[in-house]
Design a protein around this motif. Structure first.
Motif, mmCIF file in Angstrom:
data_model
loop_
_atom_site.group_PDB
_atom_site.id
_atom_site.type_symbol
_atom_site.label_atom_id
_atom_site.label_comp_id
_atom_site.label_asym_id
_atom_site.label_seq_id
_atom_site.Cartn_x
_atom_site.Cartn_y
_atom_site.Cartn_z
ATOM 1 N N LEU A 187 0.825 -1.198 0.000
ATOM 2 C CA LEU A 187 0.000 0.000 0.000
ATOM 3 C C LEU A 187 0.868 1.261 0.000
ATOM 4 C CD1 LEU A 187 -2.877 1.054 0.059
ATOM 5 C CD2 LEU A 187 -2.823 0.915 2.553
ATOM 6 N N ALA A 188 1.986 1.209 0.717
ATOM 7 C CA ALA A 188 2.898 2.355 0.724
ATOM 8 C C ALA A 188 3.432 2.632 -0.681
ATOM 9 C CB ALA A 188 4.050 2.101 1.687
ATOM 10 N N ALA A 189 3.694 1.574 -1.450
ATOM 11 C CA ALA A 189 4.154 1.748 -2.832
ATOM 12 C C ALA A 189 3.064 2.384 -3.689
ATOM 13 C CB ALA A 189 4.580 0.405 -3.408
ATOM 14 N N VAL A 190 1.806 1.999 -3.449
ATOM 15 C CA VAL A 190 0.686 2.590 -4.184
ATOM 16 C C VAL A 190 0.568 4.075 -3.849
ATOM 17 C CG1 VAL A 190 -1.819 2.583 -4.471
ATOM 18 C CG2 VAL A 190 -0.567 0.419 -4.366
ATOM 19 N N TRP A 191 0.682 4.412 -2.568
ATOM 20 C CA TRP A 191 0.621 5.817 -2.161
ATOM 21 C C TRP A 191 1.748 6.619 -2.784
ATOM 22 C CZ3 TRP A 191 -0.251 4.492 3.704
ATOM 23 C CH2 TRP A 191 -1.600 4.164 3.898
ATOM 24 N N ALA A 192 2.951 6.031 -2.841
ATOM 25 C CA ALA A 192 4.096 6.732 -3.428
ATOM 26 C C ALA A 192 3.849 7.005 -4.905
ATOM 27 C CB ALA A 192 5.368 5.911 -3.232
ATOM 28 N N ALA A 193 3.333 6.003 -5.626
ATOM 29 C CA ALA A 193 3.023 6.198 -7.042
ATOM 30 C C ALA A 193 1.915 7.226 -7.224
ATOM 31 C CB ALA A 193 2.621 4.866 -7.667
ATOM 32 N N LEU A 194 0.948 7.211 -6.320
ATOM 33 C CA LEU A 194 -0.154 8.173 -6.371
ATOM 34 C C LEU A 194 0.370 9.597 -6.212
ATOM 35 C CD1 LEU A 194 -3.140 8.933 -6.351
ATOM 36 C CD2 LEU A 194 -3.252 8.224 -3.965
ATOM 37 N N LEU A 195 1.240 9.810 -5.244
ATOM 38 C CA LEU A 195 1.804 11.141 -5.023
ATOM 39 C C LEU A 195 2.701 11.564 -6.178
ATOM 40 C CD1 LEU A 195 2.665 11.116 -1.206
ATOM 41 C CD2 LEU A 195 1.044 12.632 -2.375
ATOM 42 N N ALA A 196 3.503 10.627 -6.680
ATOM 43 C CA ALA A 196 4.430 10.962 -7.762
ATOM 44 C C ALA A 196 3.681 11.392 -9.023
ATOM 45 C CB ALA A 196 5.334 9.772 -8.056
ATOM 46 N N THR A 197 2.675 10.636 -9.421
ATOM 47 C CA THR A 197 1.915 10.993 -10.625
ATOM 48 C C THR A 197 1.108 12.272 -10.412
ATOM 49 O OG1 THR A 197 0.159 9.465 -9.921
ATOM 50 C CG2 THR A 197 1.783 8.634 -11.498
ATOM 51 N N SER A 198 0.631 12.483 -9.199
ATOM 52 C CA SER A 198 -0.144 13.698 -8.911
ATOM 53 C C SER A 198 0.733 14.937 -8.990
ATOM 54 C CB SER A 198 -0.774 13.598 -7.521
ATOM 55 O OG SER A 198 -1.637 12.492 -7.421
ATOM 56 N N LEU A 199 1.906 14.878 -8.371
ATOM 57 C CA LEU A 199 2.808 16.032 -8.388
ATOM 58 C C LEU A 199 3.332 16.294 -9.796
ATOM 59 C CD1 LEU A 199 4.778 15.388 -5.073
ATOM 60 C CD2 LEU A 199 2.984 17.091 -5.491
ATOM 61 N N ALA A 200 3.566 15.230 -10.559
ATOM 62 C CA ALA A 200 3.995 15.415 -11.948
ATOM 63 C C ALA A 200 2.901 16.109 -12.756
ATOM 64 C CB ALA A 200 4.347 14.066 -12.567
ATOM 65 N N THR A 201 1.653 15.730 -12.520
ATOM 66 C CA THR A 201 0.528 16.368 -13.212
ATOM 67 C C THR A 201 0.422 17.835 -12.838
ATOM 68 O OG1 THR A 201 -0.687 14.273 -13.253
ATOM 69 C CG2 THR A 201 -1.969 16.287 -13.547
ATOM 70 N N LEU A 202 0.615 18.136 -11.559
ATOM 71 C CA LEU A 202 0.556 19.523 -11.092
ATOM 72 C C LEU A 202 1.671 20.356 -11.718
ATOM 73 C CD1 LEU A 202 -1.326 21.022 -9.136
ATOM 74 C CD2 LEU A 202 0.361 20.644 -7.338
ATOM 75 N N ALA A 203 2.859 19.768 -11.825
ATOM 76 C CA ALA A 203 3.984 20.487 -12.433
ATOM 77 C C ALA A 203 3.720 20.755 -13.914
ATOM 78 C CB ALA A 203 5.272 19.680 -12.258
ATOM 79 N N MET A 204 3.067 19.829 -14.586
ATOM 80 C CA MET A 204 2.752 20.014 -16.003
ATOM 81 C C MET A 204 1.797 21.173 -16.221
ATOM 82 S SD MET A 204 2.265 16.033 -17.144
ATOM 83 C CE MET A 204 1.451 16.499 -18.673
ATOM 84 N N ALA A 205 0.995 21.504 -15.208
ATOM 85 C CA ALA A 205 -0.005 22.557 -15.370
ATOM 86 C C ALA A 205 0.602 23.950 -15.354
ATOM 87 C CB ALA A 205 -1.055 22.445 -14.257
ATOM 88 N N VAL A 206 1.755 24.124 -14.723
ATOM 89 C CA VAL A 206 2.336 25.457 -14.522
ATOM 90 C C VAL A 206 2.554 26.207 -15.834
ATOM 91 C CG1 VAL A 206 4.324 26.724 -13.614
ATOM 92 C CG2 VAL A 206 3.366 24.800 -12.320
ATOM 93 N N PRO A 207 3.223 25.634 -16.844
ATOM 94 C CA PRO A 207 3.428 26.410 -18.087
ATOM 95 C C PRO A 207 2.134 26.748 -18.825
ATOM 96 C CG PRO A 207 4.150 24.124 -18.358
ATOM 97 C CD PRO A 207 3.905 24.328 -16.909
ATOM 98 N N PHE A 208 1.098 25.933 -18.664
ATOM 99 C CA PHE A 208 -0.163 26.230 -19.339
ATOM 100 C C PHE A 208 -0.831 27.465 -18.736
ATOM 101 C CE2 PHE A 208 0.104 21.584 -20.272
ATOM 102 C CZ PHE A 208 0.185 21.700 -21.651
ATOM 103 N N TYR A 209 -0.746 27.608 -17.405
ATOM 104 C CA TYR A 209 -1.297 28.816 -16.781
ATOM 105 C C TYR A 209 -0.497 30.048 -17.199
ATOM 106 C CZ TYR A 209 -4.582 26.257 -13.882
ATOM 107 O OH TYR A 209 -5.636 25.481 -13.452
ATOM 108 N N ALA A 210 0.806 29.882 -17.354
ATOM 109 C CA ALA A 210 1.621 30.999 -17.830
ATOM 110 C C ALA A 210 1.197 31.417 -19.230
ATOM 111 C CB ALA A 210 3.096 30.603 -17.810
ATOM 112 N N LEU A 211 0.836 30.446 -20.062
ATOM 113 C CA LEU A 211 0.382 30.751 -21.416
ATOM 114 C C LEU A 211 -0.974 31.454 -21.393
ATOM 115 C CD1 LEU A 211 0.848 30.570 -24.432
ATOM 116 C CD2 LEU A 211 -0.102 28.254 -24.389
#
Length: 259
Positions: free
Chosen positions: A221-245
């Motif tokens: 379950l800890a591995a699932v949580w880690a993957a959940l956080l990693a993909t979520s933070l990556a998605t959030l980081a991807m959003a930053v340049p779009f808001y700048a645009l």
């Protein structure tokens, strides 16, 4: 403190808007209800039928539908009202403003979880207990965070490229399947599993299913949580340049207004 005030005000504004939006009411209340009822009627006589899996899966489908449609059109609604330039010119960061409104979307979408529990427990008479309540209490906010991150990413895309925005609305059912909401992704073609692993909604559903059904040890379950956080933070980081645009078009080019 200003950030907290913005988050609270934005969430409150969004809750008031969603409470009168018939499409969002359908996505949170009506659609998950029919999904849960249909699946329970189809599978209730199987010896391996797990009503908790169906309840959680249909609830996550309601969460995803709300995030998809709300996230895709949340900036577009400001554009149609003619207030997007005013919002873009305000002191708070544009990403923070719409992230705050999407917090209201996540709070609103929790109705889906409550409704589906009621369907299983009252309408069908199942005893629905969480086999790992402590793990579920950790998984639920992480799952909401994951879907919130996806909504934050969808918001600027929905207004920057209108043909893409129309395409995004058809992702509802593909993500139902790729996210493993109602059935394991092992039933899908092997080539699609890689796509599932890259999606935060998949890990959100995996964490909720595992803790509600008690099928996963804490180490896994800890591995699932880690993957959940990693993909979520990556998605959030991807959003930053779009808001700048979005800001660049609103402030400099002036190409976002309808008039």
């Amino acid at each position: 403190m200003n950030v907290l005030r913005i988050l609270r005000s934005g969430a409150k504004l969004q809750l008031g808007h969603l409470a009168t939006d018939r499409l969002m009411l359908f996505g949170v209340i009506v659609q998950p209800f029919f999904i849960a009822v249909t699946v329970m009627f189809m599978l209730r006589h199987r010896p391996d039928f797990d009503p908790v899996y169906v309840v959680i899966g249909s609830a996550v489908s309601g969460l995803w539908s709300t995030v998809l449609f709300s996230g895709t059109w949340i900036i577009g609604s400001e554009r149609w009202l003619g207030t997007l330039e005013l919002v873009a010119g305000s002191p708070p960061p544009l990403m923070l403003i719409f992230a705050a409104r999407l917090l209201g979307t996540m709070a609103y979408s929790l109705l889906s979880l409550v409704l589906n529990y009621t369907v299983g427990a009252w309408l069908f008479g199942y005893e629905l207990g969480l086999r790992d309540p402590a793990g579920f209490l950790v998984s639920l906010p992480l799952a909401l965070f994951a879907l919130w991150c996806v909504g934050v990413l969808l918001a600027p895309i929905g207004v920057l490229w209108r043909p893409v925005a129309r395409f995004l609305t058809i992702l509802e059912y593909p993500v139902f399947m790729l996210g493993g909401f109602m059935f394991p992704i092992l039933l899908m073609p092997a080539w699609s599993n890689g796509i599932s692993y890259a999606l935060p909604p998949y890990w959100a559903a995996e964490a909720l299913h595992a803790t509600s059904s008690g099928t996963t040890q804490w180490a896994s379950l800890a591995a699932v949580w880690a993957a959940l956080l990693a993909t979520s933070l990556a998605t959030l980081a991807m959003a930053v340049p779009f808001y700048a645009l979005v800001l660049r078009r609103a402030r400099r080019a002036g190409t976002l207004a309808l008039t």
